[in-house]
Design a protein around this motif. Structure first.
Motif, mmCIF file in Angstrom:
data_model
loop_
_atom_site.group_PDB
_atom_site.id
_atom_site.type_symbol
_atom_site.label_atom_id
_atom_site.label_comp_id
_atom_site.label_asym_id
_atom_site.label_seq_id
_atom_site.Cartn_x
_atom_site.Cartn_y
_atom_site.Cartn_z
ATOM 1 N N PHE A 20 0.835 -1.204 0.000
ATOM 2 C CA PHE A 20 0.000 0.000 0.000
ATOM 3 C C PHE A 20 0.871 1.255 0.000
ATOM 4 C CE2 PHE A 20 -2.018 3.480 2.273
ATOM 5 C CZ PHE A 20 -3.239 3.593 1.629
ATOM 6 N N THR A 21 1.890 1.269 0.836
ATOM 7 C CA THR A 21 2.762 2.438 0.950
ATOM 8 C C THR A 21 3.496 2.709 -0.357
ATOM 9 O OG1 THR A 21 3.058 2.018 3.318
ATOM 10 C CG2 THR A 21 4.672 3.443 2.241
ATOM 11 N N THR A 22 4.063 1.658 -0.944
ATOM 12 C CA THR A 22 4.823 1.809 -2.187
ATOM 13 C C THR A 22 3.932 2.245 -3.339
ATOM 14 O OG1 THR A 22 6.434 0.131 -1.505
ATOM 15 C CG2 THR A 22 6.263 0.589 -3.861
ATOM 16 N N GLU A 23 2.771 1.627 -3.459
ATOM 17 C CA GLU A 23 1.931 1.889 -4.630
ATOM 18 C C GLU A 23 1.163 3.200 -4.502
ATOM 19 O OE1 GLU A 23 -0.290 -1.696 -5.448
ATOM 20 O OE2 GLU A 23 1.467 -2.564 -6.450
ATOM 21 N N SER A 24 0.765 3.577 -3.305
ATOM 22 C CA SER A 24 0.129 4.890 -3.161
ATOM 23 C C SER A 24 1.147 5.996 -3.436
ATOM 24 C CB SER A 24 -0.495 5.052 -1.774
ATOM 25 O OG SER A 24 0.475 4.950 -0.744
ATOM 26 N N ALA A 25 2.411 5.773 -3.060
ATOM 27 C CA ALA A 25 3.465 6.746 -3.373
ATOM 28 C C ALA A 25 3.691 6.831 -4.880
ATOM 29 C CB ALA A 25 4.761 6.363 -2.662
ATOM 30 N N ALA A 26 3.564 5.701 -5.571
ATOM 31 C CA ALA A 26 3.722 5.705 -7.027
ATOM 32 C C ALA A 26 2.601 6.499 -7.694
ATOM 33 C CB ALA A 26 3.742 4.273 -7.553
ATOM 34 N N VAL A 27 1.376 6.355 -7.180
ATOM 35 C CA VAL A 27 0.267 7.163 -7.700
ATOM 36 C C VAL A 27 0.549 8.638 -7.462
ATOM 37 C CG1 VAL A 27 -2.181 7.709 -7.458
ATOM 38 C CG2 VAL A 27 -1.435 5.322 -7.392
ATOM 39 N N SER A 28 1.007 8.965 -6.271
ATOM 40 C CA SER A 28 1.317 10.355 -5.931
ATOM 41 C C SER A 28 2.371 10.930 -6.868
ATOM 42 C CB SER A 28 1.795 10.429 -4.479
ATOM 43 O OG SER A 28 2.052 11.751 -4.090
ATOM 44 N N SER A 29 3.363 10.125 -7.211
ATOM 45 C CA SER A 29 4.424 10.580 -8.106
ATOM 46 C C SER A 29 3.883 10.891 -9.497
ATOM 47 C CB SER A 29 5.517 9.514 -8.190
ATOM 48 O OG SER A 29 6.527 9.885 -9.095
ATOM 49 N N LEU A 30 2.939 10.071 -9.964
ATOM 50 C CA LEU A 30 2.376 10.295 -11.293
ATOM 51 C C LEU A 30 1.607 11.614 -11.359
ATOM 52 C CD1 LEU A 30 1.132 6.717 -12.261
ATOM 53 C CD2 LEU A 30 3.011 7.998 -13.281
ATOM 54 N N ILE A 31 1.000 12.009 -10.243
ATOM 55 C CA ILE A 31 0.262 13.277 -10.224
ATOM 56 C C ILE A 31 1.201 14.437 -10.551
ATOM 57 C CG2 ILE A 31 -1.125 14.846 -8.813
ATOM 58 C CD1 ILE A 31 -1.839 12.429 -7.060
ATOM 59 N N GLU A 32 2.440 14.327 -10.099
ATOM 60 C CA GLU A 32 3.400 15.419 -10.283
ATOM 61 C C GLU A 32 4.010 15.445 -11.676
ATOM 62 O OE1 GLU A 32 5.436 16.572 -6.203
ATOM 63 O OE2 GLU A 32 5.957 14.524 -6.759
ATOM 64 N N THR A 33 3.955 14.315 -12.387
ATOM 65 C CA THR A 33 4.700 14.226 -13.647
ATOM 66 C C THR A 33 3.827 14.094 -14.888
ATOM 67 O OG1 THR A 33 4.912 11.817 -13.405
ATOM 68 C CG2 THR A 33 6.670 13.182 -12.470
ATOM 69 N N GLN A 34 2.516 13.829 -14.717
ATOM 70 C CA GLN A 34 1.654 13.568 -15.866
ATOM 71 C C GLN A 34 0.520 14.588 -15.949
ATOM 72 O OE1 GLN A 34 2.429 11.178 -18.056
ATOM 73 N NE2 GLN A 34 4.188 10.564 -16.805
ATOM 74 N N PRO A 35 0.066 14.929 -17.160
ATOM 75 C CA PRO A 35 -1.083 15.837 -17.303
ATOM 76 C C PRO A 35 -2.334 15.218 -16.680
ATOM 77 C CG PRO A 35 0.095 15.588 -19.386
ATOM 78 C CD PRO A 35 0.645 14.544 -18.462
ATOM 79 N N LEU A 36 -3.000 15.965 -15.817
ATOM 80 C CA LEU A 36 -4.136 15.421 -15.079
ATOM 81 C C LEU A 36 -5.378 15.251 -15.947
ATOM 82 C CD1 LEU A 36 -3.779 17.357 -11.709
ATOM 83 C CD2 LEU A 36 -3.114 14.996 -12.221
ATOM 84 N N ASP A 37 -5.398 15.886 -17.120
ATOM 85 C CA ASP A 37 -6.556 15.736 -18.003
ATOM 86 C C ASP A 37 -6.376 14.600 -19.012
ATOM 87 O OD1 ASP A 37 -4.609 16.898 -19.559
ATOM 88 O OD2 ASP A 37 -5.870 18.528 -20.316
ATOM 89 N N THR A 38 -5.344 13.773 -18.818
ATOM 90 C CA THR A 38 -5.130 12.625 -19.697
ATOM 91 C C THR A 38 -6.240 11.600 -19.486
ATOM 92 O OG1 THR A 38 -2.734 12.935 -19.532
ATOM 93 C CG2 THR A 38 -3.512 10.815 -20.367
#
Length: 253
Positions: A20-38
């Motif tokens: 849970f810790t690793t994968e929720s952090a991975a989701v959080s990282s994607l928020i910072e690097t990917q366009p949110l309207d994708t």
């Protein structure tokens, strides 16, 4: 629904916490690097912002249910006011869920909309696999290759069959197949037989013949059963292909 046995956490709880810790952090990282309207192709009309908001909302909703042992009231769970707040809101959501999981005795009462007993220990496994399937959605959206641990994927299949699938089939307008299905992981332990009955699904963890069979790596089977066929191309089908297709078409969010 009946199953031959049910355990809230067949694996050591620390494995779920780590995942849970690793994968929720991975989701959080994607928020910072990917366009949110994708657009998220595996989740209907959702974009990445909607996907992440859904996961964070589930975290907060579960945290309230854990702390109050009751169904959260309308308005008890907040959503981010703007896309700029999404990263911090999601990170706080994950932390809050983990804090609630640590602070409540697994044998304490809780509330959830699924069939297993209303005990707090239910939530650790459920939130872990909720995170895994939606991280997979996000990774596919961003043209990344999902990497799901085979042992955890096998456990995720079991959780899908015994927890998520009965709830999906109880939805309005959803018709359960009347055929039997055997599922067999080829890379780790994990076999199941699904037999519909007048009382719902009977699920046994065994090697047995069904009208159709799905065989393949656990991660592919996990993705395919959740309806993420983009990550399920390693599944082999034996028996009646239409039967297999009817079960794979159910999916879930």
């Amino acid at each position: 629904m009946t199953v031959d046995s049910y355990l809230f956490c067949p694996k050591d709880p620390s494995e779920y916490v780590a995942r849970f810790t690793t994968e929720s952090a991975a989701v959080s990282s994607l928020i910072e690097t990917q366009p949110l309207d994708t657009a998220v192709p595996t989740c209907g009309d959702w974009d990445l912002a909607a996907l992440v908001t859904h996961v964070g909302w589930v975290y907060r909703w579960a945290a309230v249910a854990l702390r109050t042992a009751a169904m959260p009231e309308r308005g008890a769970v907040s959503r981010p006011d703007s896309p700029d707040e999404l990263h911090d809101w999601f990170t706080t959501s994950a932390t809050d869920a983990l804090d609630a999981l640590h602070s409540v005795d697994p044998s304490a009462p809780t509330w959830h909309p699924f069939q297993p007993p209303q005990l707090a220990g239910f939530w650790l496994r459920r939130l872990t696999h909720e995170t895994t399937i939606h991280l997979l959605d996000a990774q596919l959206t961003c043209s990344m290759t999902p990497d799901i641990d085979a042992g955890m994927a096998s456990d995720g299949i079991d959780e899908y069959l015994t927890v998520a699938l009965p709830r999906v089939l109880s939805g309005e307008g959803v018709t359960a197949p009347t055929t039997t299905l055997h599922i067999h992981c080829t890379d780790v332990d994990g076999e199941w037989l699904i037999v519909p009955s007048a009382d719902g699904l009977v699920i046994t963890r065994e090697h047995a013949k069904g009208d159709a069979a799905l065989r393949g790596p656990a991660a592919a089977l996990f993705a395919g059963l959740w309806g993420r066929q983009e990550a399920a191309n390693e599944i082999d089908i034996a028996g009646d292909a239409d039967v297999a297709a009817s079960w794979l078409a159910i999916g879930g969010n």
